[in-house]
Structure formats: C-alpha cells, structure tokens
Design a protein around this motif. Structure first.
Motif, PDB file in Angstrom:
ATOM      1  N   UNK A  84      45.044  33.209  36.538  1.00 35.20           N
ATOM      2  CA  UNK A  84      45.255  34.647  36.318  1.00 35.20           C
ATOM      3  C   UNK A  84      44.024  35.363  35.769  1.00 35.20           C
ATOM      4  N   UNK A  85      43.264  34.709  34.886  1.00 32.18           N
ATOM      5  CA  UNK A  85      42.066  35.364  34.342  1.00 32.18           C
ATOM      6  C   UNK A  85      41.026  35.576  35.445  1.00 32.18           C
ATOM      7  N   UNK A  86      40.812  34.561  36.274  1.00 30.21           N
ATOM      8  CA  UNK A  86      39.852  34.694  37.381  1.00 30.21           C
ATOM      9  C   UNK A  86      40.259  35.821  38.322  1.00 30.21           C
ATOM     10  N   UNK A  87      41.530  35.871  38.667  1.00 30.89           N
ATOM     11  CA  UNK A  87      41.994  36.913  39.592  1.00 30.89           C
ATOM     12  C   UNK A  87      41.942  38.297  38.958  1.00 30.89           C
ATOM     13  N   UNK A  88      42.223  38.362  37.652  1.00 31.70           N
ATOM     14  CA  UNK A  88      42.170  39.645  36.960  1.00 31.70           C
ATOM     15  C   UNK A  88      40.742  40.209  36.959  1.00 31.70           C
ATOM     16  N   UNK A  89      39.774  39.323  36.794  1.00 30.24           N
ATOM     17  CA  UNK A  89      38.382  39.758  36.677  1.00 30.24           C
ATOM     18  C   UNK A  89      37.708  39.983  38.029  1.00 30.24           C
ATOM     19  N   UNK A  90      38.032  39.145  39.028  1.00 37.89           N
ATOM     20  CA  UNK A  90      37.220  39.137  40.248  1.00 37.89           C
ATOM     21  C   UNK A  90      37.973  39.453  41.534  1.00 37.89           C
ATOM     22  N   UNK A  91      39.305  39.392  41.534  1.00 44.09           N
ATOM     23  CA  UNK A  91      40.062  39.579  42.772  1.00 44.09           C
ATOM     24  C   UNK A  91      40.901  40.843  42.664  1.00 44.09           C
ATOM     25  N   UNK A  92      40.794  41.701  43.669  1.00 42.52           N
ATOM     26  CA  UNK A  92      41.553  42.945  43.669  1.00 42.52           C
ATOM     27  C   UNK A  92      42.184  43.158  45.045  1.00 42.52           C
ATOM     28  N   UNK A  93      43.389  43.719  45.054  1.00 46.90           N
ATOM     29  CA  UNK A  93      44.114  44.007  46.300  1.00 46.90           C
ATOM     30  C   UNK A  93      44.289  42.752  47.149  1.00 46.90           C
ATOM     31  N   UNK A  94      44.657  41.665  46.509  1.00 45.09           N
ATOM     32  CA  UNK A  94      44.850  40.401  47.226  1.00 45.09           C
ATOM     33  C   UNK A  94      45.822  39.553  46.427  1.00 45.09           C
ATOM     34  N   UNK A  95      46.588  38.733  47.130  1.00 42.40           N
ATOM     35  CA  UNK A  95      47.468  37.806  46.414  1.00 42.40           C
ATOM     36  C   UNK A  95      46.634  36.830  45.592  1.00 42.40           C
ATOM     37  N   UNK A  96      47.250  36.218  44.588  1.00 45.65           N
ATOM     38  CA  UNK A  96      46.503  35.396  43.641  1.00 45.65           C
ATOM     39  C   UNK A  96      45.860  34.192  44.321  1.00 45.65           C
ATOM     40  N   UNK A  97      44.577  34.020  44.127  1.00 43.50           N
ATOM     41  CA  UNK A  97      43.840  32.876  44.655  1.00 43.50           C
ATOM     42  C   UNK A  97      43.928  31.732  43.649  1.00 43.50           C
ATOM     43  N   UNK A  98      44.307  30.559  44.151  1.00 40.70           N
ATOM     44  CA  UNK A  98      44.481  29.391  43.275  1.00 40.70           C
ATOM     45  C   UNK A  98      43.132  28.703  43.063  1.00 40.70           C
TER      46      UNK A  98
END
Length: 293
Positions: free
Chosen positions: A179-193
């Motif tokens: 969740x921290x990685x996705x919060x910081x670097x991923x936007x408008x996309x389902x969560x990347x594992x």
C-alpha cells in the motif's frame, strides 16, 4: 483501501498449513497405517467435488457433460480451490522420505543451509522473474511446499522464540510495502503487488514470524480449546466446501448492501466473512456426524 491493502498481503492460509504440516508430521514413517490416512482426505475431496458440481449445475446454471464433470474431478478443478489437494497428495507421499532426509542432516547449521537454499530457489523467482524479466533461476520455484515443510520441521526440533512485539513489527512493516508503494508511486491503477506473492521473498519470512508467535500460545479456557480443536479437525472440509458459500453469499450480500467497489465492501467484512465461515463450518460438522454414524 489502504487498510485493506495492508491486510490483504497477510490473509493467505496455505503457507501456514504447510508449516503446520512440517511441524506435526516429523515422526511419520513408511508404515501401512500412515498410507491409510489418505483415504479420508480423498473421500472428502470426492464428496465435496460431487456436491460442488451439483451446486454449479443446478444453482449457477453451468452446463457440462458427465464426462466433462468427471474430468474436472480428476483434474482437481471441480472445486476451484482444490489445487491444494493436488499439491497435498504429493506432499503426503513424500512426507516419510522428507523426514528421513531431514533427520539425517547431521548439524543445525546444515539444516539452516537447506532452508536457505530452498528459500532462495523458491522465493527469488517470485520477485525477479516478472514483467517479462527472467533474472534468476526459476525452475524450482514450484517446490515452495518443501521450504515451508522443512521450516516447520526445524521449528519443531529447535523451538525458536522471538519477542512478540518484534515479530508483529516486522509483519506490519512487510504488509505495508504494497500500500505504501502504491500510495507514493501508482495512480489511477489497481494495486500492484510489488512485494510479490504468497511464497515470495517477503511473505515467506512473514508467515514464519506469525507461526513463531502462535505455535507456543496456550490457554486455560476450555471453551477456546474446544472451539479450536473442533475447527482444526474440520479445517479441510471447511476449505473444500467454502467455494459453494463464496459463490452463494457474495452476490447476495452485494445485492442486499449495494456495494460495488472493494472500498464499499470493506465495512461489511465482519459480517460477510463470519457468515461464510459459519456456513462452511456447519456443513463440515454435519458431514462429520453423518460419516461417524
């Protein structure tokens, strides 16, 4: 969604089943009584496969021939979760020989090298061989059950301990990676594992840490002990029949509550999951009583 993303990485039972298998089966030997133990497991699988096929045909409306349904039973796909039984059969047959191998490793250090070797062979590919890349040998990745089995055997023999707060801190840190990685670097996309799957570099140690927290717990409560004993004896049947209730209850809850996204479903977790569990538990309990009779 951040909370759900944190919890999601933790909610996988198979590594814990495998650790417990290694912990409890270190003394299994090549005797007829041992091999008779597979009859009950395969009988449960066949029974719940037939029940699931009936549910899929009459409730879900799936149309297949008897031959196709029979092939699904043999291919462990009549119950969508039954891949575990296919894996278990091999582990069951190998268990006495794995115990011989483990017992004849002469030193604690060499057993640790065995665990490290299996960890590297099975966990590194999950992290580095994806998104079109193949950076480490991945041929043996499917052998992750051996890593968890031997880890359980190692814990049984040496009874390691770890401060509970340290173990929980490490588990929380691992669960926060995605969740921290996705919060910081991923936007408008389902969560990347980004942390990998259930047998990866981070998840393997996480489940071992959780096992170390739990395996020495004790309670004087008769009610708790009785409940845990009952659940443990029915756990396989609960697992085999829960697909029926997943396919039954989730659409009904979605219809009743109107949730669409996972974020909207989150508050219903404490209603949906106990309902699924109790439905599966009661079905497994009734099956046990009938078979005993």
């Amino acid at each position: 969604m951040f909370i759900q993303g944190t919890i999601k990485f933790f909610f996988h039972g198979v590594p814990l089943f495998l650790l417990l298998t290694g912990y409890l089966n270190t003394k299994k030997e090549i005797v007829p009584r041992y091999y008779k133990g597979c009859v009950r497991i395969l009988g449960s699988y066949l029974l719940f496969s037939v029940a699931t096929i009936a549910f899929r045909h009459y409730y879900l409306g799936e149309e297949k021939s008897i031959v196709d349904w029979g092939h699904q039973i043999l291919s462990f796909s009549a119950i969508p979760y039954a891949w575990y039984i296919e894996m278990w059969i091999g582990l069951f047959l190998l268990t006495p020989f794995l115990n011989i191998l483990y017992r004849n490793i002469p030193s604690k250090g060499q057993k640790q090298i065995l665990l490290l070797s299996l960890y590297l062979l099975t966990a590194l590919p999950d992290l580095f061989n994806r998104y079109g890349m193949h950076l480490v040998p991945g041929y043996w990745a499917i052998c992750y059950p051996l890593f968890f089995y031997f880890a359980g055997s190692y814990i049984k023999e040496y009874q390691p301990t770890l401060a509970t707060w340290k173990a929980w801190g490490a588990i929380l840190a691992i669960c926060l990676i995605n969740p921290v990685f996705n919060l910081l670097f991923i936007h408008d996309h389902s969560m990347i594992q980004v942390a990998g799957g259930t047998t990866g570099v981070f998840s393997g140690p996480m489940y071992i840490l959780f096992f170390l927290i739990c395996y020495r717990l004790d309670t004087n409560s008769h009610i708790i002990r009785t409940a845990l004993e009952s659940i443990s004896k029915l756990s396989l049947d609960i697992f085999l029949c829960c697909y029926i209730f997943d396919a039954l209850w989730y659409p009904l809850f979605q219809q009743w509550t109107g949730y669409v996204t996972p974020a909207e479903a989150g508050p219903w977790f404490l209603v949906i999951v106990p309902t699924l569990f109790l439905s599966s538990y009661l079905t497994a309990w009734v099956k046990q009583k009938i078979f005993r009779f």
